[in-house]
Design a protein around this motif. Structure first.
Motif, short mmCIF file in Angstrom:
data_model
loop_
_atom_site.label_atom_id
_atom_site.label_comp_id
_atom_site.label_asym_id
_atom_site.label_seq_id
_atom_site.Cartn_x
_atom_site.Cartn_y
_atom_site.Cartn_z
N LEU A 285 68.45 18.54 84.28
CA LEU A 285 69.92 19.35 83.78
C LEU A 285 70.35 19.07 82.69
O LEU A 285 71.77 18.95 82.70
N GLN A 286 69.51 18.66 81.69
CA GLN A 286 70.31 18.39 80.63
C GLN A 286 71.12 19.64 79.66
O GLN A 286 72.06 19.26 79.16
N GLY A 287 70.87 20.73 80.27
CA GLY A 287 71.63 21.76 79.52
C GLY A 287 72.95 21.77 80.40
O GLY A 287 74.13 22.01 79.94
N SER A 288 73.18 21.69 81.75
CA SER A 288 74.39 21.68 82.55
C SER A 288 75.16 20.43 82.46
O SER A 288 76.30 20.30 82.52
N ARG A 289 74.52 19.39 82.11
CA ARG A 289 75.11 18.05 82.03
C ARG A 289 75.39 17.75 80.54
O ARG A 289 76.60 17.49 80.25
N LEU A 290 74.73 18.01 79.72
CA LEU A 290 74.66 17.50 78.18
C LEU A 290 75.19 18.30 77.19
O LEU A 290 76.21 18.06 76.85
N THR A 291 74.46 19.33 77.30
CA THR A 291 74.80 20.39 76.26
C THR A 291 76.13 21.04 76.81
O THR A 291 77.15 21.30 75.89
N ALA A 292 76.52 21.33 77.93
CA ALA A 292 77.65 21.84 78.44
C ALA A 292 78.67 20.85 78.10
O ALA A 292 80.04 21.10 77.79
N TRP A 293 78.65 19.33 78.34
CA TRP A 293 79.69 18.55 77.79
C TRP A 293 79.75 18.66 76.18
O TRP A 293 81.22 18.37 75.93
N GLU A 294 78.91 18.98 75.37
CA GLU A 294 79.25 18.99 74.16
C GLU A 294 80.03 20.18 73.80
O GLU A 294 80.93 20.41 72.80
N MET A 295 79.47 21.34 74.57
CA MET A 295 80.37 22.61 74.34
C MET A 295 81.91 22.55 74.64
O MET A 295 82.62 22.94 73.94
N GLU A 296 81.89 22.02 75.75
CA GLU A 296 83.23 21.68 76.28
C GLU A 296 84.21 20.92 75.39
O GLU A 296 85.48 21.35 75.06
N ARG A 297 83.68 19.86 74.78
CA ARG A 297 84.45 18.95 74.01
C ARG A 297 84.79 19.74 72.40
O ARG A 297 85.89 19.33 72.15
N THR A 298 83.74 20.35 72.24
CA THR A 298 84.03 21.08 70.83
C THR A 298 84.74 22.30 70.79
O THR A 298 85.03 23.12 69.89
N GLY A 299 85.19 22.91 72.27
CA GLY A 299 85.76 24.24 72.40
C GLY A 299 84.95 25.40 72.14
O GLY A 299 85.71 26.32 71.69
N ILE A 300 83.79 25.30 72.26
CA ILE A 300 82.73 26.53 72.10
C ILE A 300 82.76 27.28 73.37
O ILE A 300 82.45 26.56 74.57
#
Length: 353
Positions: free
Chosen positions: A201-216
């Motif tokens: 679940l690297q997409g829902s755990r990790l990439t989503a974490w990055e998108m959330e923190r950067t406001g995308i």
């Protein structure tokens, strides 16, 4: 408008050299907790790679090279020739940690390449200097990937990505996310769709974490929803990362990338691979020669839960290859720090690597 300073505040370094240790983000704790892990000995680096505390081509390459630094730092004897032989032995051990990602071997070999056998003290200093340079140069390469990839993105686009080829997969800034972050800084209005990417679940755990923190603006979808999304005009472009690229452009990436490329081809959606040039293996002609790592079936049968229960009967069997090969003919282009290349024309940058 958001800029690099904004992103630096939101996204910490995934791998960082400290005076006597290597500091990494423990990715098994995300998204719930941002935890940093100190690697003090070279076995710590190997363990972090094997246990997926660090993952992603560039990041494991950086930690692999960090393992050489740590092995050198803790070495106590004074014979330079013995020291070099010791490092060569450790290098082989580190490279075995993950077989598919070529960046791991690249990082280890780069830090030791043509190392002059002088004195243990001077060799240690040179290794630390090289390691610092590797980390800095890789970030610079990612920024270049972002600049080139951004030229493909128009305001209003929805971009789909698979797994995590973001800042967490690199030292910082990422590969597949680099064009996305660059578009953000240019003020473009974009949306990102994330395959959840089973079983880790690297997409829902990790990439989503990055998108959330950067406001995308992002949305998570199950992997098998991609055909629906594309057939309904909900995806304008696909950008994925890579763990190993053959000289003809065939690309090994997280399992599920190949069917994603097939669907993009069916619906005439541009499909790009973003990777640093170190991911290209000019020693092999096609993807058929890339060794595909298989991991424990427990990752499918036991580690994933349905309402807190195992998803399968106790006696179920499983098959868990974690990469697949996307043929070069399905790839619109490969974005590296040298520009955007046709997938079958990588030989044009061979002399620059």
């Amino acid at each position: 408008m958001k800029n690099l300073n904004y992103l630096r505040k939101k996204l910490p370094l995934t791998v960082e050299l400290r005076s006597d240790h290597v500091l990494i983000i423990d990715q098994t704790k995300l998204p719930g907790k941002l935890k940093f892990l100190k690697l003090k000995k070279y076995p710590d680096a190997i363990s972090a790679i094997k246990e997926m505390q660090v993952r992603g081509a560039q990041a494991i390459g950086a930690v692999g090279a960090g393992g050489i630094f740590l092995a050198g730092y803790s070495y106590k004897k004074n014979n330079a020739s013995d020291f070099y032989k010791y490092l060569q032995k450790i290098a082989k051990e580190i490279i075995k940690a993950r077989p598919t990602a070529v960046n791991l071997a690249w990082g280890v070999k780069t830090i030791l390449a043509d190392l002059e056998i002088t004195s243990v003290l001077k060799m240690k200093a040179e290794i630390k200097h090289r390691y610092k340079n590797i980390l800095e140069q890789e970030v610079g390469h990612n920024l270049k990937i972002g600049e080139y990839g951004n030229t493909l993105i128009k305001s209003g686009m929805t971009i789909l990505t698979h797994c995590n080829a973001g800042s967490l997969s690199a030292i910082w800034f990422g590969t597949a996310t680099a064009p996305i972050f660059q578009a953000l800084m240019k003020g473009k209005n974009i949306k990102v769709r994330l395959d959840e990417t089973r079983p880790w679940l690297q997409g829902s755990r990790l990439t989503a974490w990055e998108m959330e923190r950067t406001g995308i603006d992002y949305t998570i979808n199950i992997d098998s929803a991609v055909g629906y999304l594309m057939s309904h005009g909900l995806v304008d472009m696909v950008i994925v990362g890579a763990d190993h690229i053959a000289s003809n452009g065939d690309t090994a990436n997280k399992i599920g990338t190949y069917p994603l490329a097939l669907m993009a081809h069916e619906w005439k959606i541009p499909f790009y691979v973003a990777a640093v040039s170190a991911t290209i293996d000019f020693s092999i002609k096609t993807g058929a020669l890339i060794k595909i790592e298989e991991r424990s079936g427990d990752e499918i049968l036991r580690d994933i839960r349905y309402k807190y229960q195992p998803v399968s009967p106790q006696g179920a069997k499983s098959f868990n290859p974690i990469f697949d090969i996307t043929p070069h003919k399905l790839i619109t282009g490969i974005i590296t720090e040298y520009g955007i290349s046709k997938s079958d024309a990588l030989n044009l940058i061979k002399g620059r690597v």
